[in-house]
Design an enzyme around this catalytic site. Sequence first.
Site, PDB file in Angstrom:
ATOM      1  N   ASP A 128       0.862  -1.196   0.000  1.00 40.90           N
ATOM      2  CA  ASP A 128       0.000   0.000   0.000  1.00 40.90           C
ATOM      3  C   ASP A 128       0.889   1.233   0.000  1.00 40.90           C
ATOM      4  O   ASP A 128       1.989   1.238   0.548  1.00 40.90           O
ATOM      5  CB  ASP A 128      -0.909  -0.004   1.238  1.00 40.90           C
ATOM      6  N   ASP A 133       4.006   2.294  -4.321  1.00 41.24           N
ATOM      7  CA  ASP A 133       3.001   2.747  -5.285  1.00 41.24           C
ATOM      8  C   ASP A 133       2.929   1.683  -6.383  1.00 41.24           C
ATOM      9  O   ASP A 133       3.918   1.463  -7.094  1.00 41.24           O
ATOM     10  CB  ASP A 133       3.461   4.097  -5.851  1.00 41.24           C
ATOM     11  N   ASN A 137      -5.955  -5.177  -5.686  1.00 48.73           N
ATOM     12  CA  ASN A 137      -7.103  -4.391  -5.212  1.00 48.73           C
ATOM     13  C   ASN A 137      -6.835  -2.886  -5.194  1.00 48.73           C
ATOM     14  O   ASN A 137      -7.786  -2.104  -5.268  1.00 48.73           O
ATOM     15  CB  ASN A 137      -7.474  -4.901  -3.802  1.00 48.73           C
ATOM     16  N   TYR A 142     -11.315   5.908 -15.255  1.00 48.68           N
ATOM     17  CA  TYR A 142     -11.525   4.782 -14.330  1.00 48.68           C
ATOM     18  C   TYR A 142     -12.206   3.619 -15.056  1.00 48.68           C
ATOM     19  O   TYR A 142     -11.779   2.463 -14.948  1.00 48.68           O
ATOM     20  CB  TYR A 142     -12.390   5.278 -13.170  1.00 48.68           C
ATOM     21  N   LYS A 165     -10.702  -0.074 -15.628  1.00 48.02           N
ATOM     22  CA  LYS A 165     -11.365  -1.242 -15.056  1.00 48.02           C
ATOM     23  C   LYS A 165     -11.783  -2.237 -16.147  1.00 48.02           C
ATOM     24  O   LYS A 165     -11.770  -3.450 -15.933  1.00 48.02           O
ATOM     25  CB  LYS A 165     -12.562  -0.810 -14.209  1.00 48.02           C
TER      26      LYS A 165
HETATM   27  N1  LIG Z   1     -15.960   1.075  -3.103  1.00 45.41           N
HETATM   28  C1  LIG Z   1     -16.616   0.754  -4.205  1.00 45.41           C
HETATM   29  O1  LIG Z   1     -17.808   1.029  -4.355  1.00 45.41           O
HETATM   30  C2  LIG Z   1     -15.909   0.037  -5.323  1.00 45.41           C
HETATM   31  C3  LIG Z   1     -16.683  -0.403  -6.406  1.00 45.41           C
HETATM   32  C4  LIG Z   1     -16.047  -1.072  -7.451  1.00 45.41           C
HETATM   33  C5  LIG Z   1     -14.685  -1.289  -7.423  1.00 45.41           C
HETATM   34  N2  LIG Z   1     -13.958  -0.837  -6.364  1.00 45.41           N
HETATM   35  C6  LIG Z   1     -12.522  -1.086  -6.388  1.00 45.41           C
HETATM   36  O2  LIG Z   1     -12.131  -1.771  -5.211  1.00 45.41           O
HETATM   37  C7  LIG Z   1     -10.788  -1.428  -4.875  1.00 45.41           C
HETATM   38  C8  LIG Z   1     -10.740  -0.955  -3.435  1.00 45.41           C
HETATM   39  O3  LIG Z   1     -11.632   0.129  -3.282  1.00 45.41           O
HETATM   40  P1  LIG Z   1     -11.964   0.778  -1.862  1.00 45.41           P
HETATM   41  O4  LIG Z   1     -13.334   1.336  -1.974  1.00 45.41           O
HETATM   42  O5  LIG Z   1     -11.638  -0.156  -0.752  1.00 45.41           O
HETATM   43  O6  LIG Z   1     -10.920   2.000  -1.882  1.00 45.41           O
HETATM   44  P2  LIG Z   1     -10.167   2.786  -0.698  1.00 45.41           P
HETATM   45  O7  LIG Z   1      -9.780   4.104  -1.266  1.00 45.41           O
HETATM   46  O8  LIG Z   1     -10.988   2.762   0.557  1.00 45.41           O
HETATM   47  O9  LIG Z   1      -8.860   1.898  -0.454  1.00 45.41           O
HETATM   48  C9  LIG Z   1      -7.895   1.788  -1.470  1.00 45.41           C
HETATM   49  C10 LIG Z   1      -6.571   1.391  -0.861  1.00 45.41           C
HETATM   50  O10 LIG Z   1      -5.625   1.341  -1.944  1.00 45.41           O
HETATM   51  C11 LIG Z   1      -4.470   2.095  -1.594  1.00 45.41           C
HETATM   52  N3  LIG Z   1      -3.874   2.654  -2.782  1.00 45.41           N
HETATM   53  C12 LIG Z   1      -4.354   3.663  -3.568  1.00 45.41           C
HETATM   54  N4  LIG Z   1      -3.498   3.953  -4.547  1.00 45.41           N
HETATM   55  C13 LIG Z   1      -2.446   3.117  -4.400  1.00 45.41           C
HETATM   56  C14 LIG Z   1      -1.228   2.946  -5.097  1.00 45.41           C
HETATM   57  N5  LIG Z   1      -0.914   3.704  -6.152  1.00 45.41           N
HETATM   58  N6  LIG Z   1      -0.371   1.986  -4.680  1.00 45.41           N
HETATM   59  C15 LIG Z   1      -0.667   1.210  -3.603  1.00 45.41           C
HETATM   60  N7  LIG Z   1      -1.797   1.352  -2.893  1.00 45.41           N
HETATM   61  C16 LIG Z   1      -2.673   2.286  -3.280  1.00 45.41           C
HETATM   62  C17 LIG Z   1      -4.996   3.179  -0.662  1.00 45.41           C
HETATM   63  O11 LIG Z   1      -3.955   3.728   0.143  1.00 45.41           O
HETATM   64  C18 LIG Z   1      -6.044   2.416   0.145  1.00 45.41           C
HETATM   65  O12 LIG Z   1      -5.490   1.770   1.270  1.00 45.41           O
HETATM   66  C19 LIG Z   1     -10.366  -0.374  -5.901  1.00 45.41           C
HETATM   67  O13 LIG Z   1      -9.668  -0.983  -6.942  1.00 45.41           O
HETATM   68  C20 LIG Z   1     -11.682   0.173  -6.393  1.00 45.41           C
HETATM   69  O14 LIG Z   1     -11.582   0.730  -7.692  1.00 45.41           O
HETATM   70  C21 LIG Z   1     -14.532  -0.178  -5.320  1.00 45.41           C
END
Ligand SMILES: NC(=O)c1ccc[n+]([C@@H]2O[C@H](COP(=O)([O-])OP(=O)(O)OC[C@H]3O[C@@H](n4cnc5c(N)ncnc54)[C@H](O)[C@@H]3O)[C@@H](O)[C@H]2O)c1
Length: 264
Positions: free
Chosen positions: A36, A62, A89, A154, A158
């Site tokens: 992370d 990153d 993720n 995005y 995706k």
């Molecule tokens: N929340 C939703 O409704 C939803 C819906 C569809 C898909 N998603 C996908 O699920 C995944 C997680 O989403 P979430 O809602 O838990 O997001 P979030 O923002 O709560 O958590 C994302 C995590 O990824 C880390 N992160 C971000 N950029 C990074 C990078 N460049 N390198 C390493 N770590 C990084 C962040 O620090 C954080 O801990 C994402 O890929 C998101 O696109 C989420």
Amino acid sequence: MVLEGQVAIVTGGGRGIGKAIASRFAAEGADIGIIDVNAEAARATAEEIRPLGRRAVAAIADVGSVGAVKAAVSEILGELGRLDVLVNNAGVEKRTPFLEITPEDWQRQLDVNLSGTFYCTQAAGREMAKRKYGRIVNISSVAGLIGPIDLAAYGAAKAGIIGLTRAAALDLADYGITVNAIAPGPIETDLMRGVWTAEALRERPQHGAIARFGTVDEIAHTALFLASPQSGFITGTTLSVDGGAVAAGAYMVEKYRRRKLAAK
Ligand SMILES: NC(=O)c1ccc[n+]([C@@H]2O[C@H](COP(=O)([O-])OP(=O)(O)OC[C@H]3O[C@@H](n4cnc5c(N)ncnc54)[C@H](O)[C@@H]3O)[C@@H](O)[C@H]2O)c1
């Protein structure tokens, strides 16, 4: 326990969906490597996992940087000794009307969401190939399956993850590695709260068949299913976990559109 004695890497495991997946996998017997960019969050997840009796390593990187990914994967391998499961993720999302998207925002969302998934899959795949076993789970989105509004970068990233999932599944099958994706619908996390307006957050759950947000545990449950040794005949597929949002299809998009027009 489903993952007894295994090692799993979860990117973006510091919070939200990734944290729930890391905790669930640990409860099912896996040692966990978290990659992370947020050091504090990654270390906090590792701290929460250790009392479960599992080892946990927080590698700060990153995922959009290939060098950082290689270093993080080898740090985790050095500490935990093997690799069975990777969950891609980590993701970022920025909502912008199409004509206003900057090249920088476009590139960043492609770098983290899509290239990050490729860099981690390749680094992990090279390790998994040595032991002829691996489970890779990519977190895509309903935005990769239907045309999202104000989310072109995005949505493209995706959708790219879904294509990458199919291609990697074919290329890695001979090494005993399966590659699948999950397309979550709206899951209530900090990401969701940061991107959507209060009004949209109220309306959003109404758009699928099941009129509520999904939970991080429901995504973790699906990730565990795809990551388990018993899922060895499933590869190259994308599983929607979205309360029927993709089933609602054009109807859902129409509702967004009406809301957008009404706001003008
Ligand atoms: N929340 C939703 O409704 C939803 C819906 C569809 C898909 N998603 C996908 O699920 C995944 C997680 O989403 P979430 O809602 O838990 O997001 P979030 O923002 O709560 O958590 C994302 C995590 O990824 C880390 N992160 C971000 N950029 C990074 C990078 N460049 N390198 C390493 N770590 C990084 C962040 O620090 C954080 O801990 C994402 O890929 C998101 O696109 C989420």
